[in-house]
Design an enzyme around this catalytic site. Sequence first.
Site, PDB file in Angstrom:
ATOM      1  CG  PHE A  26      -1.971   1.062   1.186  1.00  0.00           C
ATOM      2  CD1 PHE A  26      -3.115   0.924   0.417  1.00  0.00           C
ATOM      3  CD2 PHE A  26      -1.806   2.223   1.925  1.00  0.00           C
ATOM      4  CE1 PHE A  26      -4.078   1.925   0.377  1.00  0.00           C
ATOM      5  CE2 PHE A  26      -2.762   3.232   1.893  1.00  0.00           C
ATOM      6  CZ  PHE A  26      -3.900   3.085   1.117  1.00  0.00           C
ATOM      7  CB  ALA A  57      -2.167  -5.214   6.560  1.00  0.00           C
ATOM      8  CG  LEU A  58      -7.514  -6.274   7.047  1.00  0.00           C
ATOM      9  CD1 LEU A  58      -8.866  -5.634   6.774  1.00  0.00           C
ATOM     10  CD2 LEU A  58      -7.474  -6.895   8.434  1.00  0.00           C
ATOM     11  CB  CYS A  81       3.597   0.033   6.229  1.00  0.00           C
ATOM     12  SG  CYS A  81       3.713   1.554   7.180  1.00  0.00           S
ATOM     13  CB  VAL A  82      -1.331  -0.441   9.350  1.00  0.00           C
ATOM     14  CG1 VAL A  82      -2.699   0.202   9.532  1.00  0.00           C
ATOM     15  CG2 VAL A  82      -1.453  -1.817   8.707  1.00  0.00           C
ATOM     16  CG  HIS A  89      -9.652   0.918   7.911  1.00  0.00           C
ATOM     17  ND1 HIS A  89     -10.422  -0.194   7.662  1.00  0.00           N
ATOM     18  CD2 HIS A  89      -8.602   0.840   7.059  1.00  0.00           C
ATOM     19  CE1 HIS A  89      -9.863  -0.920   6.712  1.00  0.00           C
ATOM     20  NE2 HIS A  89      -8.750  -0.311   6.324  1.00  0.00           N
TER      21      HIS A  89
END
Length: 180
Positions: A26, A57-58, A81-82, A89
């Site tokens: 992402f 990531a999910l 990476c989040v 979210h």
Amino acid sequence: MAGTEYTLPRATFDKPVKLLIVVAPFYRDIADMMIEGAKAEIEASGATYDLIEVPGALEIPTSIGIAERLSNFDGYVALGCVIRGATTHYETVCNDSSRGITLLGLQGLCIGNGILTVENRDQAVERADPEQMNKGAGAAAAALHLIALTRKWGTRKGVGFMPDAEEYRLAGTPKDTPTA
């Protein structure tokens, strides 16, 4: 601060090791730094790897579960990476991706979790950059260490207590009944 943490010596192997790097790109530049670190660590250990990209990531735990059922990898490196945003979210993605990886690990899969969960882009760069915290390499090293432990302790799949075959027989099971 980079360089202050203890790092285990690199895992060593007497038979080939093959890993699957699963990356959610992402934030492409962050993902590329983590991939670079993971590849370098895997190659330094003498292992090989394949690399796949997933939407987010999910999807990383699901992809690892599919690969485990349908392929022949010794372990997995989860990279992504989040970065916290303005909505909840962030919590969902962080918690559920981590929970999915943990559940797969408890089933016996060797997974290095390199999904960064950070407050801002600067934290992400610091953790992803191979010249700084190098978390991609850390995730690869974690997977390699888990593979080494798995090989040390045998090839039995699953988790939980498995009684000794003789104890099982003495408990009333006929001797010719398979126990494992």
